[in-house]
Design a protein around this motif. Structure first.
Motif, PDB file in Angstrom:
ATOM      1  N   SER A   1     -14.981  -3.987  -5.111  1.00  0.00           N
ATOM      2  CA  SER A   1     -15.437  -2.608  -5.195  1.00  0.00           C
ATOM      3  C   SER A   1     -14.366  -1.707  -5.791  1.00  0.00           C
ATOM      4  N   LYS A   2     -13.106  -1.981  -5.444  1.00  0.00           N
ATOM      5  CA  LYS A   2     -12.015  -1.140  -5.906  1.00  0.00           C
ATOM      6  C   LYS A   2     -11.743  -1.289  -7.398  1.00  0.00           C
ATOM      7  N   VAL A   3     -12.162  -2.408  -7.988  1.00  0.00           N
ATOM      8  CA  VAL A   3     -12.042  -2.561  -9.434  1.00  0.00           C
ATOM      9  C   VAL A   3     -12.892  -1.497 -10.125  1.00  0.00           C
ATOM     10  N   LEU A   4     -14.130  -1.348  -9.665  1.00  0.00           N
ATOM     11  CA  LEU A   4     -15.014  -0.314 -10.198  1.00  0.00           C
ATOM     12  C   LEU A   4     -14.502   1.073  -9.842  1.00  0.00           C
TER      13      LEU A   4
ATOM     14  N   PHE B   1     -23.997  -3.736   2.126  1.00  0.00           N
ATOM     15  CA  PHE B   1     -22.696  -3.113   2.373  1.00  0.00           C
ATOM     16  C   PHE B   1     -21.971  -2.821   1.068  1.00  0.00           C
ATOM     17  N   PHE B   2     -21.926  -3.807   0.176  1.00  0.00           N
ATOM     18  CA  PHE B   2     -21.206  -3.651  -1.084  1.00  0.00           C
ATOM     19  C   PHE B   2     -21.791  -2.513  -1.919  1.00  0.00           C
ATOM     20  N   ALA B   3     -23.107  -2.412  -1.951  1.00  0.00           N
ATOM     21  CA  ALA B   3     -23.770  -1.385  -2.761  1.00  0.00           C
ATOM     22  C   ALA B   3     -23.422   0.019  -2.292  1.00  0.00           C
ATOM     23  N   PHE B   4     -23.543   0.266  -0.991  1.00  0.00           N
ATOM     24  CA  PHE B   4     -23.294   1.619  -0.496  1.00  0.00           C
ATOM     25  C   PHE B   4     -21.804   1.925  -0.362  1.00  0.00           C
ATOM     26  N   TYR B   5     -20.995   0.913  -0.091  1.00  0.00           N
ATOM     27  CA  TYR B   5     -19.546   1.117  -0.031  1.00  0.00           C
ATOM     28  C   TYR B   5     -19.019   1.498  -1.413  1.00  0.00           C
ATOM     29  N   THR B   6     -19.518   0.817  -2.443  1.00  0.00           N
ATOM     30  CA  THR B   6     -19.083   1.096  -3.809  1.00  0.00           C
ATOM     31  C   THR B   6     -19.584   2.452  -4.287  1.00  0.00           C
ATOM     32  N   THR B   7     -20.849   2.753  -4.015  1.00  0.00           N
ATOM     33  CA  THR B   7     -21.407   4.044  -4.427  1.00  0.00           C
ATOM     34  C   THR B   7     -20.685   5.198  -3.737  1.00  0.00           C
TER      35      THR B   7
ATOM     36  N   SER C   1      -6.803  10.343  -6.358  1.00  0.00           N
ATOM     37  CA  SER C   1      -7.987   9.561  -6.011  1.00  0.00           C
ATOM     38  C   SER C   1      -7.765   8.081  -6.295  1.00  0.00           C
ATOM     39  N   LEU C   2      -7.116   7.788  -7.438  1.00  0.00           N
ATOM     40  CA  LEU C   2      -6.834   6.396  -7.798  1.00  0.00           C
ATOM     41  C   LEU C   2      -5.959   5.741  -6.744  1.00  0.00           C
ATOM     42  N   GLY C   3      -4.915   6.455  -6.319  1.00  0.00           N
ATOM     43  CA  GLY C   3      -4.013   5.901  -5.314  1.00  0.00           C
ATOM     44  C   GLY C   3      -4.670   5.724  -3.969  1.00  0.00           C
ATOM     45  N   VAL C   4      -5.462   6.726  -3.570  1.00  0.00           N
ATOM     46  CA  VAL C   4      -6.152   6.662  -2.278  1.00  0.00           C
ATOM     47  C   VAL C   4      -7.103   5.479  -2.242  1.00  0.00           C
ATOM     48  N   LYS C   5      -7.886   5.316  -3.296  1.00  0.00           N
ATOM     49  CA  LYS C   5      -8.897   4.272  -3.288  1.00  0.00           C
ATOM     50  C   LYS C   5      -8.354   2.890  -3.581  1.00  0.00           C
ATOM     51  N   VAL C   6      -7.468   2.775  -4.567  1.00  0.00           N
ATOM     52  CA  VAL C   6      -6.908   1.456  -4.877  1.00  0.00           C
ATOM     53  C   VAL C   6      -5.961   1.016  -3.756  1.00  0.00           C
ATOM     54  N   GLY C   7      -4.987   1.882  -3.443  1.00  0.00           N
ATOM     55  CA  GLY C   7      -4.058   1.542  -2.367  1.00  0.00           C
ATOM     56  C   GLY C   7      -4.751   1.420  -1.029  1.00  0.00           C
ATOM     57  N   GLY C   8      -5.576   2.431  -0.710  1.00  0.00           N
ATOM     58  CA  GLY C   8      -6.284   2.401   0.563  1.00  0.00           C
ATOM     59  C   GLY C   8      -7.299   1.279   0.631  1.00  0.00           C
ATOM     60  N   GLY C   9      -7.981   1.040  -0.486  1.00  0.00           N
ATOM     61  CA  GLY C   9      -8.987  -0.023  -0.496  1.00  0.00           C
ATOM     62  C   GLY C   9      -8.369  -1.399  -0.329  1.00  0.00           C
ATOM     63  N   ILE C  10      -7.257  -1.630  -1.034  1.00  0.00           N
ATOM     64  CA  ILE C  10      -6.574  -2.917  -0.887  1.00  0.00           C
ATOM     65  C   ILE C  10      -6.007  -3.058   0.518  1.00  0.00           C
ATOM     66  N   GLY C  11      -5.507  -1.934   1.066  1.00  0.00           N
ATOM     67  CA  GLY C  11      -4.989  -1.966   2.437  1.00  0.00           C
ATOM     68  C   GLY C  11      -6.061  -2.340   3.438  1.00  0.00           C
ATOM     69  N   THR C  12      -7.234  -1.723   3.290  1.00  0.00           N
ATOM     70  CA  THR C  12      -8.348  -2.043   4.183  1.00  0.00           C
ATOM     71  C   THR C  12      -8.810  -3.478   3.978  1.00  0.00           C
ATOM     72  N   ALA C  13      -8.900  -3.895   2.695  1.00  0.00           N
ATOM     73  CA  ALA C  13      -9.300  -5.273   2.396  1.00  0.00           C
ATOM     74  C   ALA C  13      -8.296  -6.262   2.956  1.00  0.00           C
ATOM     75  N   ALA C  14      -7.010  -5.919   2.860  1.00  0.00           N
ATOM     76  CA  ALA C  14      -5.960  -6.809   3.351  1.00  0.00           C
ATOM     77  C   ALA C  14      -6.080  -7.048   4.844  1.00  0.00           C
ATOM     78  N   VAL C  15      -6.552  -6.045   5.575  1.00  0.00           N
ATOM     79  CA  VAL C  15      -6.762  -6.235   7.017  1.00  0.00           C
ATOM     80  C   VAL C  15      -7.761  -7.363   7.239  1.00  0.00           C
ATOM     81  N   GLY C  16      -8.846  -7.336   6.469  1.00  0.00           N
ATOM     82  CA  GLY C  16      -9.843  -8.396   6.596  1.00  0.00           C
ATOM     83  C   GLY C  16      -9.292  -9.753   6.221  1.00  0.00           C
ATOM     84  N   TRP C  17      -8.575  -9.809   5.109  1.00  0.00           N
ATOM     85  CA  TRP C  17      -7.995 -11.091   4.669  1.00  0.00           C
ATOM     86  C   TRP C  17      -6.984 -11.625   5.676  1.00  0.00           C
ATOM     87  N   LEU C  18      -6.100 -10.759   6.143  1.00  0.00           N
ATOM     88  CA  LEU C  18      -5.039 -11.201   7.050  1.00  0.00           C
ATOM     89  C   LEU C  18      -5.590 -11.603   8.409  1.00  0.00           C
ATOM     90  N   LEU C  19      -6.618 -10.891   8.869  1.00  0.00           N
ATOM     91  CA  LEU C  19      -7.264 -11.299  10.120  1.00  0.00           C
ATOM     92  C   LEU C  19      -7.864 -12.693   9.971  1.00  0.00           C
TER      93      LEU C  19
END
Length: 457
Positions: free
Chosen positions: A57-60, A116-122, A381-399
Motif C-alpha cells: 500500500s505504501k508504494v502507491l 482491508f487493502f482497498a480501504f487502507y490504501t484509499t 506526508s511522504l515521511g509520515v506514510k512511508v516511514g509510518g507505514g513501514i513501521g506499522t508493517a514492521a510490527v506485523g512482520w516482526l511479530l
C-alpha cells in the motif's frame, strides 16, 4: 528584514490551525496504533500478511504524495491553494476510517484481506495524503513569520500529543464499553470519524491564506503555475535539504509507528497489564508538550532550530541507554521517568518540522527562483506514510518472525523478546540515526548567508 518581523496571525487562528492535528490524529492515531490489534486479535488475520499488504500500500502511497503536492501548487480558488484540499479530503478520510474498522465477518479470509487493502490504501494514498499535505503546506501560506511558523508547529503537535494520550487511555476502554469485538471497534471508528470531520472543518475555515504576491522573499511573485511536474521533481531532488528532511521524517515516523504499534503488545505480554498503555502513552507524549512550550523560546534565543534539535536528540540518546537498562529490570517507576526525560529533550523536533520545511522551501526559492510549497511539503506526508507505514508493517512482520499468535494464551520466549526490542531497543537505535541526520540540517545558516550576500549587493 522588516517582513520577517511582521505578525500575520491572531492567537485564536494559531490555536484553530493547531487543532487540525487533533482531527488528523483521530484517524491516523487510530489506524497506526490499533488497526493491527483489531485485525489480529479481533478478526484473526495473520500479522505477517497484514504487514506485507501495508508495505504494498505504501508504494502507491509514496507516489501519490508528490502528485497531490503538485495539484495543490496549481490550485486556485476562493479558499486558496491548500484549504480546499484540506477541507474536502477529510470527508473521504472519515468515511474510509469507518469502513476500515467494519470488515464484514461473513467474508472469506482472502476477501477480508482484499477489503482491508482497498480501504487502507484509499484512506492513506488518496484522502489522508491530500488532507495532510494541504494542512502542512498551509503553515507556509498563512504566515511568512518564522517565529509564528515555529509556534504553529508547537501548537499543532501539542494537539497531536494530547489526542494520542487521550486515545491511549480511551480506545480500548471504548471498544469494551460499546460491546467489544468487531461492533465495539466499529462504534469507536465512527466516533473518531465524526470528531475528525468537525474539528478539521473548524480548523480550515478559521484561517486564511495570504495573497499570492506575499512570497517568502518579498522580491518576486510565485511562479507555481509555470513549473511543470517534472521540473518540480527535479527541484525537489536537487535540494539537498529536502532529501535530508525526507530521511528525517521517514526514520522519525518509522520509529514512532514501531513503538506505537507494538505498545499494546508490550503492555499485555511483558508488563502483564494492557491498562498500562494509557500511562506509558502519557509519560511518552506529555513531556513533548513541555518541550513544545519552550521550543519557540529556545529557537528565538539560539536563532537556530538545528542546534536546538541536534542537542536535544543527543541528550535523549544518552537517556535511552538508561531506559533500556531499567526496562530489562522491569522497574516501572524508572522506566516511566526516563521515558519522560527522553520526551522532554527529543520533543523540540516535533515543533519545528514544518518550520524547517518552510526554510527548505525558501532555500529552493533563493537558489532556483521557484516556489513549490505544495510539493515541498509533500515530504511531511511522504515521511509520515512511508516511514509510518513501514513501521506499522514492521510490527506485523516482526511479530510473525518472533512467533506471535494472536489467539494463543501464552506467547513464546522468542515473541516476548521481539516485542521488547520493538518497543524499547530499536527506537533508541533509530534515535541515534536521527541525531546524525540533524547534524547536517544547516539550511537556516545557508539561507542567512544568501540573504546577507544579496543585501550587500
Amino acid at each position: 528584514m522588516r517582513g520577517a518581523e511582521k505578525k500575520y496571525l491572531k492567537w485564536h487562528q494559531k490555536v484553530a490551525y493547531g487543532a487540525g492535528d487533533l482531527a488528523s490524529n483521530t484517524s491516523y492515531g487510530l489506524v497506526s496504533s490499533f488497526v493491527l490489534l483489531y485485525l489480529s486479535d479481533t478478526m484473526g488475520l495473520n500479522t505477517g500478511i497484514i504487514g506485507t499488504l501495508m508495505l504494498l500500500s505504501k508504494v502507491l502511497d509514496g507516489i501519490s504524495d508528490v502528485i497531490f503536492g503538485n495539484l495543490i501548487d496549481r490550485t486556485k480558488s476562493k479558499l486558496g491553494k491548500a484549504r480546499p484540499w484540506m477541507l474536502y479530503a477529510q470527508i473521504g478520510v472519515s468515511l474510509c476510517l469507518i469502513f476500515l474498522f467494519s470488515i464484514p465477518g461473513g467474508l472469506s479470509t482472502t476477501a477480508q484481506y482484499v477489503y482491508f487493502f482497498a480501504f487502507y490504501t484509499t484512506l492513506n494514498a488518496v484522502f489522508y495524503t491530500a488532507n495532510g499535505i494541504a494542512y502542512a503546506a498551509l503553515s507556509a501560506l498563512i504566515t511568512r513569520n518564522k517565529n509564528e511558523r515555529v509556534q504553529l508547529g508547537s501548537i499543532r503537535f501539542m494537539f497531536a500529543v494530547v489526542t494520542n494520550i487521550v486515545m491511549g487511555f480511551s480506545v480500548t476502554m471504548g471498544v469494551q464499553a460499546f460491546g467489544g469485538g468487531a461492533s465495539g471497534w466499529r462504534v469507536v471508528a465512527i466516533i473518531c470519524a465524526v470528531i475528525g470531520l468537525v474539528v478539521n472543518t473548524i480548523s480550515c475555515l478559521c484561517v486564511k491564506e495570504l495573497p499570492e504576491e506575499e512570497s517568502t522573499i518579498q522580491e518576486a511573485k510565485s511562479q507555481d503555475d509555470k513549473i511543470s511536474f517534472v521540473q518540480s521533481l527535479k527541484l525537489l531532488v536537487s535540494n539537498k535539504y529536502y532529501v535530508l528532511i525526507v530521511g528525517i521524517y521517514i526514520v522519525y515516523y518509522f520509529m514512532s509507528n514501531l513503538t506505537t504499534g507494538s505498545a499494546i503488545y508490550f503492555m499485555e505480554n511483558i508488563m502483564g497489564d494492557g491498562a498500562l498503555l494509557g500511562m506509558f502513552s502519557m509519560m511518552k507524549m506529555f513531556p513533548v508538550i513541555i518541550a513544545l512550550i519552550f521550543t519557540p523560546i529556545l529557537v528565538k534565543k539560539t536563532r537556530s532550530m538545528q542546534k536546538v534539535n541536534f542537542w536535544g536528540y543527543f541528550i535523549s540518546d544518552i537517556l535511552g541507554i538508561f531506559l533500556i537498562y531499567f526496562s530489562i529490570q522491569k522497574n516501572l517507576s524508572m522506566m516511566l521517568l526516563f521515558m519522560f526525560l527522553k520526551g522532554v529533550f527529543a520533543g523540540t523536533l516535533t515543533g519545528t518540522l514544518n518550520a524547517l520545511i518552510a526554510e527548505i522551501s525558501g532555500y529552493t526559492f533563493r537558489t532556483k527562483g521557484a516556489r513549490i510549497d505544495g510539493m515541498m511539503f509533500s515530504c511531511s506526508s511522504l515521511g509520515v506514510k512511508v516511514g509510518g507505514g513501514i513501521g506499522t508493517a514492521a510490527v506485523g512482520w516482526l511479530l510473525e518472525a518472533g512467533g506471535y499468535v494472536g489467539t494463543a494464551a501464552v506467547q513464546t520466549d522468542g515473541a516476548i523478546s521481539m516485542i521488547f526490542n520493538m518497543y524499547i531497543t530499536l527506537p533508541v537505535i533509530l534515535g541515534v540515526v536521527i541525531t546524525v541526520l540533524l547534524a547536517f540540517m544547516k539550511v537556516e545558516k545557508e539561507n542567512q548567508k544568501i540573504d546577507m550576500k544579496r543585501e550587500r549587493e
